[in-house]
Design a protein around this motif. Structure first.
Motif, short mmCIF file in Angstrom:
data_model
loop_
_atom_site.label_atom_id
_atom_site.label_comp_id
_atom_site.label_asym_id
_atom_site.label_seq_id
_atom_site.Cartn_x
_atom_site.Cartn_y
_atom_site.Cartn_z
N LEU A 181 -4.42 -0.53 -6.38
CA LEU A 181 -4.30 0.41 -5.27
C LEU A 181 -3.78 1.77 -5.75
O LEU A 181 -4.23 2.82 -5.29
CB LEU A 181 -3.36 -0.15 -4.19
N THR A 182 -2.85 1.74 -6.69
CA THR A 182 -2.33 2.99 -7.25
C THR A 182 -3.43 3.77 -7.94
O THR A 182 -3.54 5.00 -7.77
CB THR A 182 -1.20 2.69 -8.26
N LYS A 210 1.37 0.78 -16.22
CA LYS A 210 1.74 -0.01 -15.05
C LYS A 210 3.23 -0.34 -15.07
O LYS A 210 3.71 -0.95 -16.03
CB LYS A 210 0.92 -1.30 -14.98
N LYS A 240 3.87 1.60 -1.19
CA LYS A 240 4.49 1.71 -2.52
C LYS A 240 3.51 2.33 -3.52
O LYS A 240 3.88 3.22 -4.31
CB LYS A 240 4.92 0.31 -2.96
N ALA A 241 2.27 1.87 -3.49
CA ALA A 241 1.25 2.38 -4.40
C ALA A 241 0.93 3.84 -4.10
O ALA A 241 0.78 4.66 -5.01
CB ALA A 241 -0.02 1.53 -4.29
N MET A 292 0.82 -1.20 0.00
CA MET A 292 0.00 0.00 0.00
C MET A 292 0.86 1.26 0.00
O MET A 292 0.57 2.23 -0.70
CB MET A 292 -0.93 -0.01 1.22
N LYS A 337 -2.47 -6.15 -7.88
CA LYS A 337 -3.06 -5.58 -6.68
C LYS A 337 -2.47 -4.20 -6.39
O LYS A 337 -3.19 -3.26 -6.05
CB LYS A 337 -2.82 -6.51 -5.48
N GLU A 338 -1.16 -4.08 -6.53
CA GLU A 338 -0.51 -2.79 -6.30
C GLU A 338 -0.96 -1.75 -7.32
O GLU A 338 -1.14 -0.57 -6.99
CB GLU A 338 1.01 -2.96 -6.35
N TRP A 339 -1.19 -2.19 -8.55
CA TRP A 339 -1.62 -1.26 -9.59
C TRP A 339 -3.05 -0.79 -9.35
O TRP A 339 -3.39 0.38 -9.57
CB TRP A 339 -1.50 -1.92 -10.96
N TYR A 365 3.78 6.19 -5.29
CA TYR A 365 3.79 6.32 -6.75
C TYR A 365 2.64 7.23 -7.20
O TYR A 365 2.82 8.10 -8.07
CB TYR A 365 3.66 4.94 -7.39
N PHE A 381 5.27 -3.65 -10.50
CA PHE A 381 4.00 -3.60 -9.76
C PHE A 381 3.17 -4.85 -10.05
O PHE A 381 3.03 -5.27 -11.20
CB PHE A 381 3.20 -2.36 -10.18
N SER A 382 2.59 -5.42 -9.00
CA SER A 382 1.64 -6.51 -9.16
C SER A 382 0.29 -5.90 -9.53
O SER A 382 0.09 -4.69 -9.45
CB SER A 382 1.51 -7.31 -7.87
#
Length: 233
Positions: free
Chosen positions: A129-130, A118, A3-4, A1, A125-127, A7, A122-123
Motif C-alpha cells: 500500500l505504501t 521497508k 499508516k501506509a 491504509m 500488505k502495508e508495504w 508514511y 510494516f507488514s
C-alpha cells in the motif's frame, strides 16, 4: 491504509515541492499555447510523462502526425522500459495495482522507490500500500501543479524561465541519498561511465537509451562478482 498513506506522504514531500513547481511551469506553457486547465488535468492524468508532456504541447499545437508522435514518445520515454525491469516482480505481487504502478513509474517515483526500505513494523500488505501511495501521491502533485499553472496563466502574467531546474535539483538530492544508503557504488559508477561515454559519442539527449542499454548489459555480465562483493562487505 492510514499508516501506509502517512508514511508515503512524508517520503514524497521532496517530490511534492518539485512536481508542484514544474507542474505549474507545464500548466503555464499549456495555457500560453491556447489550451486551458481542462487540458492540463486530462494530459497530466492520462499521459503523465514529464518531458513528453512538454513536447506534447508542440505536438497538439503543431498538428504532427500520429506516426511522428509515436516515434517521439518512444524515444523520449524509452528509458522507462529499463526502470520497469527493476520492479516487475514487486508490481505483479500488487495484483490490482499492477497496471497503475507500471503507468505511474516516473523518474522521480522510480528513484524514490529504489531508495526506500521497508520498515520492520510494516507488514507486506502495508508495504505494498505504501508503494502504491508513493506513486499515487506523486501523480496527484503533478496534476495539481499543472492545473494550478493553467489557472494562474489565465489570471496573471508569469515567467516560467528557469523553473524546470527544480526537477534537476530534486533528482540530484534523491541520487545523493541513494549513494549514501547503497552498500556498493559499483552499479552507480558503471552507469555514470556509460553515460559519459555515450554522451561523448552521440553529443545529444539521444545518448540516454544506448547508455541505459549498455549499463544493463554490463551489470548483467558482472552480476555474480558484484553480488559476491556485496556479501563479503
Amino acid at each position: 491504509m492510514k499508516k501506509a498513506a502517512e508514511y508515503a506522504f512524508i517520503k514524497t514531500i521532496p517530490i511534492l515541492l518539485g512536481y508542484l513547481f514544474l507542474g505549474v511551469a507545464f500548466g503555464l506553457l499549456l495555457q500560453k499555447s491556447g489550451l486551458g486547465a481542462l487540458w492540463a488535468f486530462l494530459i497530466s492524468s492520462l499521459v503523465y510523462a514529464g518531458s513528453m508532456q512538454f513536447a506534447l504541447v508542440g505536438i497538439l499545437t503543431g498538428g504532427l502526425s500520429f506516426v511522428t508522435t509515436g516515434v517521439m514518445t518512444l524515444f523520449i520515454n524509452s528509458r522507462h522500459a529499463f526502470y520497469g525491469l527493476t520492479f516487475i516482480r514487486r508490481f505483479k505481487e500488487m495484483k490490482l495495482f499492477y497496471p497503475y504502478m507500471v503507468a505511474s513509474l516516473t523518474d522521480e517515483t522510480f528513484s524514490l522507490l529504489c531508495s526506500m526500505a521497508k520498515p520492520k513494523e510494516f507488514s507486506e500488505k502495508e508495504w505494498k500500500l505504501t508503494t502504491f501511495f508513493v506513486a499515487f501521491f506523486d501523480q496527484c502533485y503533478w496534476v495539481i501543479g499543472s492545473v494550478l499553472g493553467a489557472l494562474i496563466g489565465q489570471l496573471i502574467p508569469f515567467s516560467a524561465e528557469g523553473i524546470d531546474f527544480a526537477m534537476t535539483a530534486l533528482f540530484i538530492v534523491i541520487c545523493t541519498d541513494q549513494w549514501k544508503a547503497s552498500k556498493t557504488h559499483i552499479p552507480a559508477v558503471i552507469g555514470f561511465v556509460c553515460a559519459i561515454v555515450f554522451l561523448a559519442l552521440i553529443r545529444s539527449s539521444g545518448f540516454i537509451l544506448p547508455a541505459l542499454a549498455a549499463t544493463t548489459a554490463v551489470l548483467l555480465f558482472l552480476r555474480s562478482p558484484i553480488e559476491a562483493y556485496m556479501e563479503e562487505s
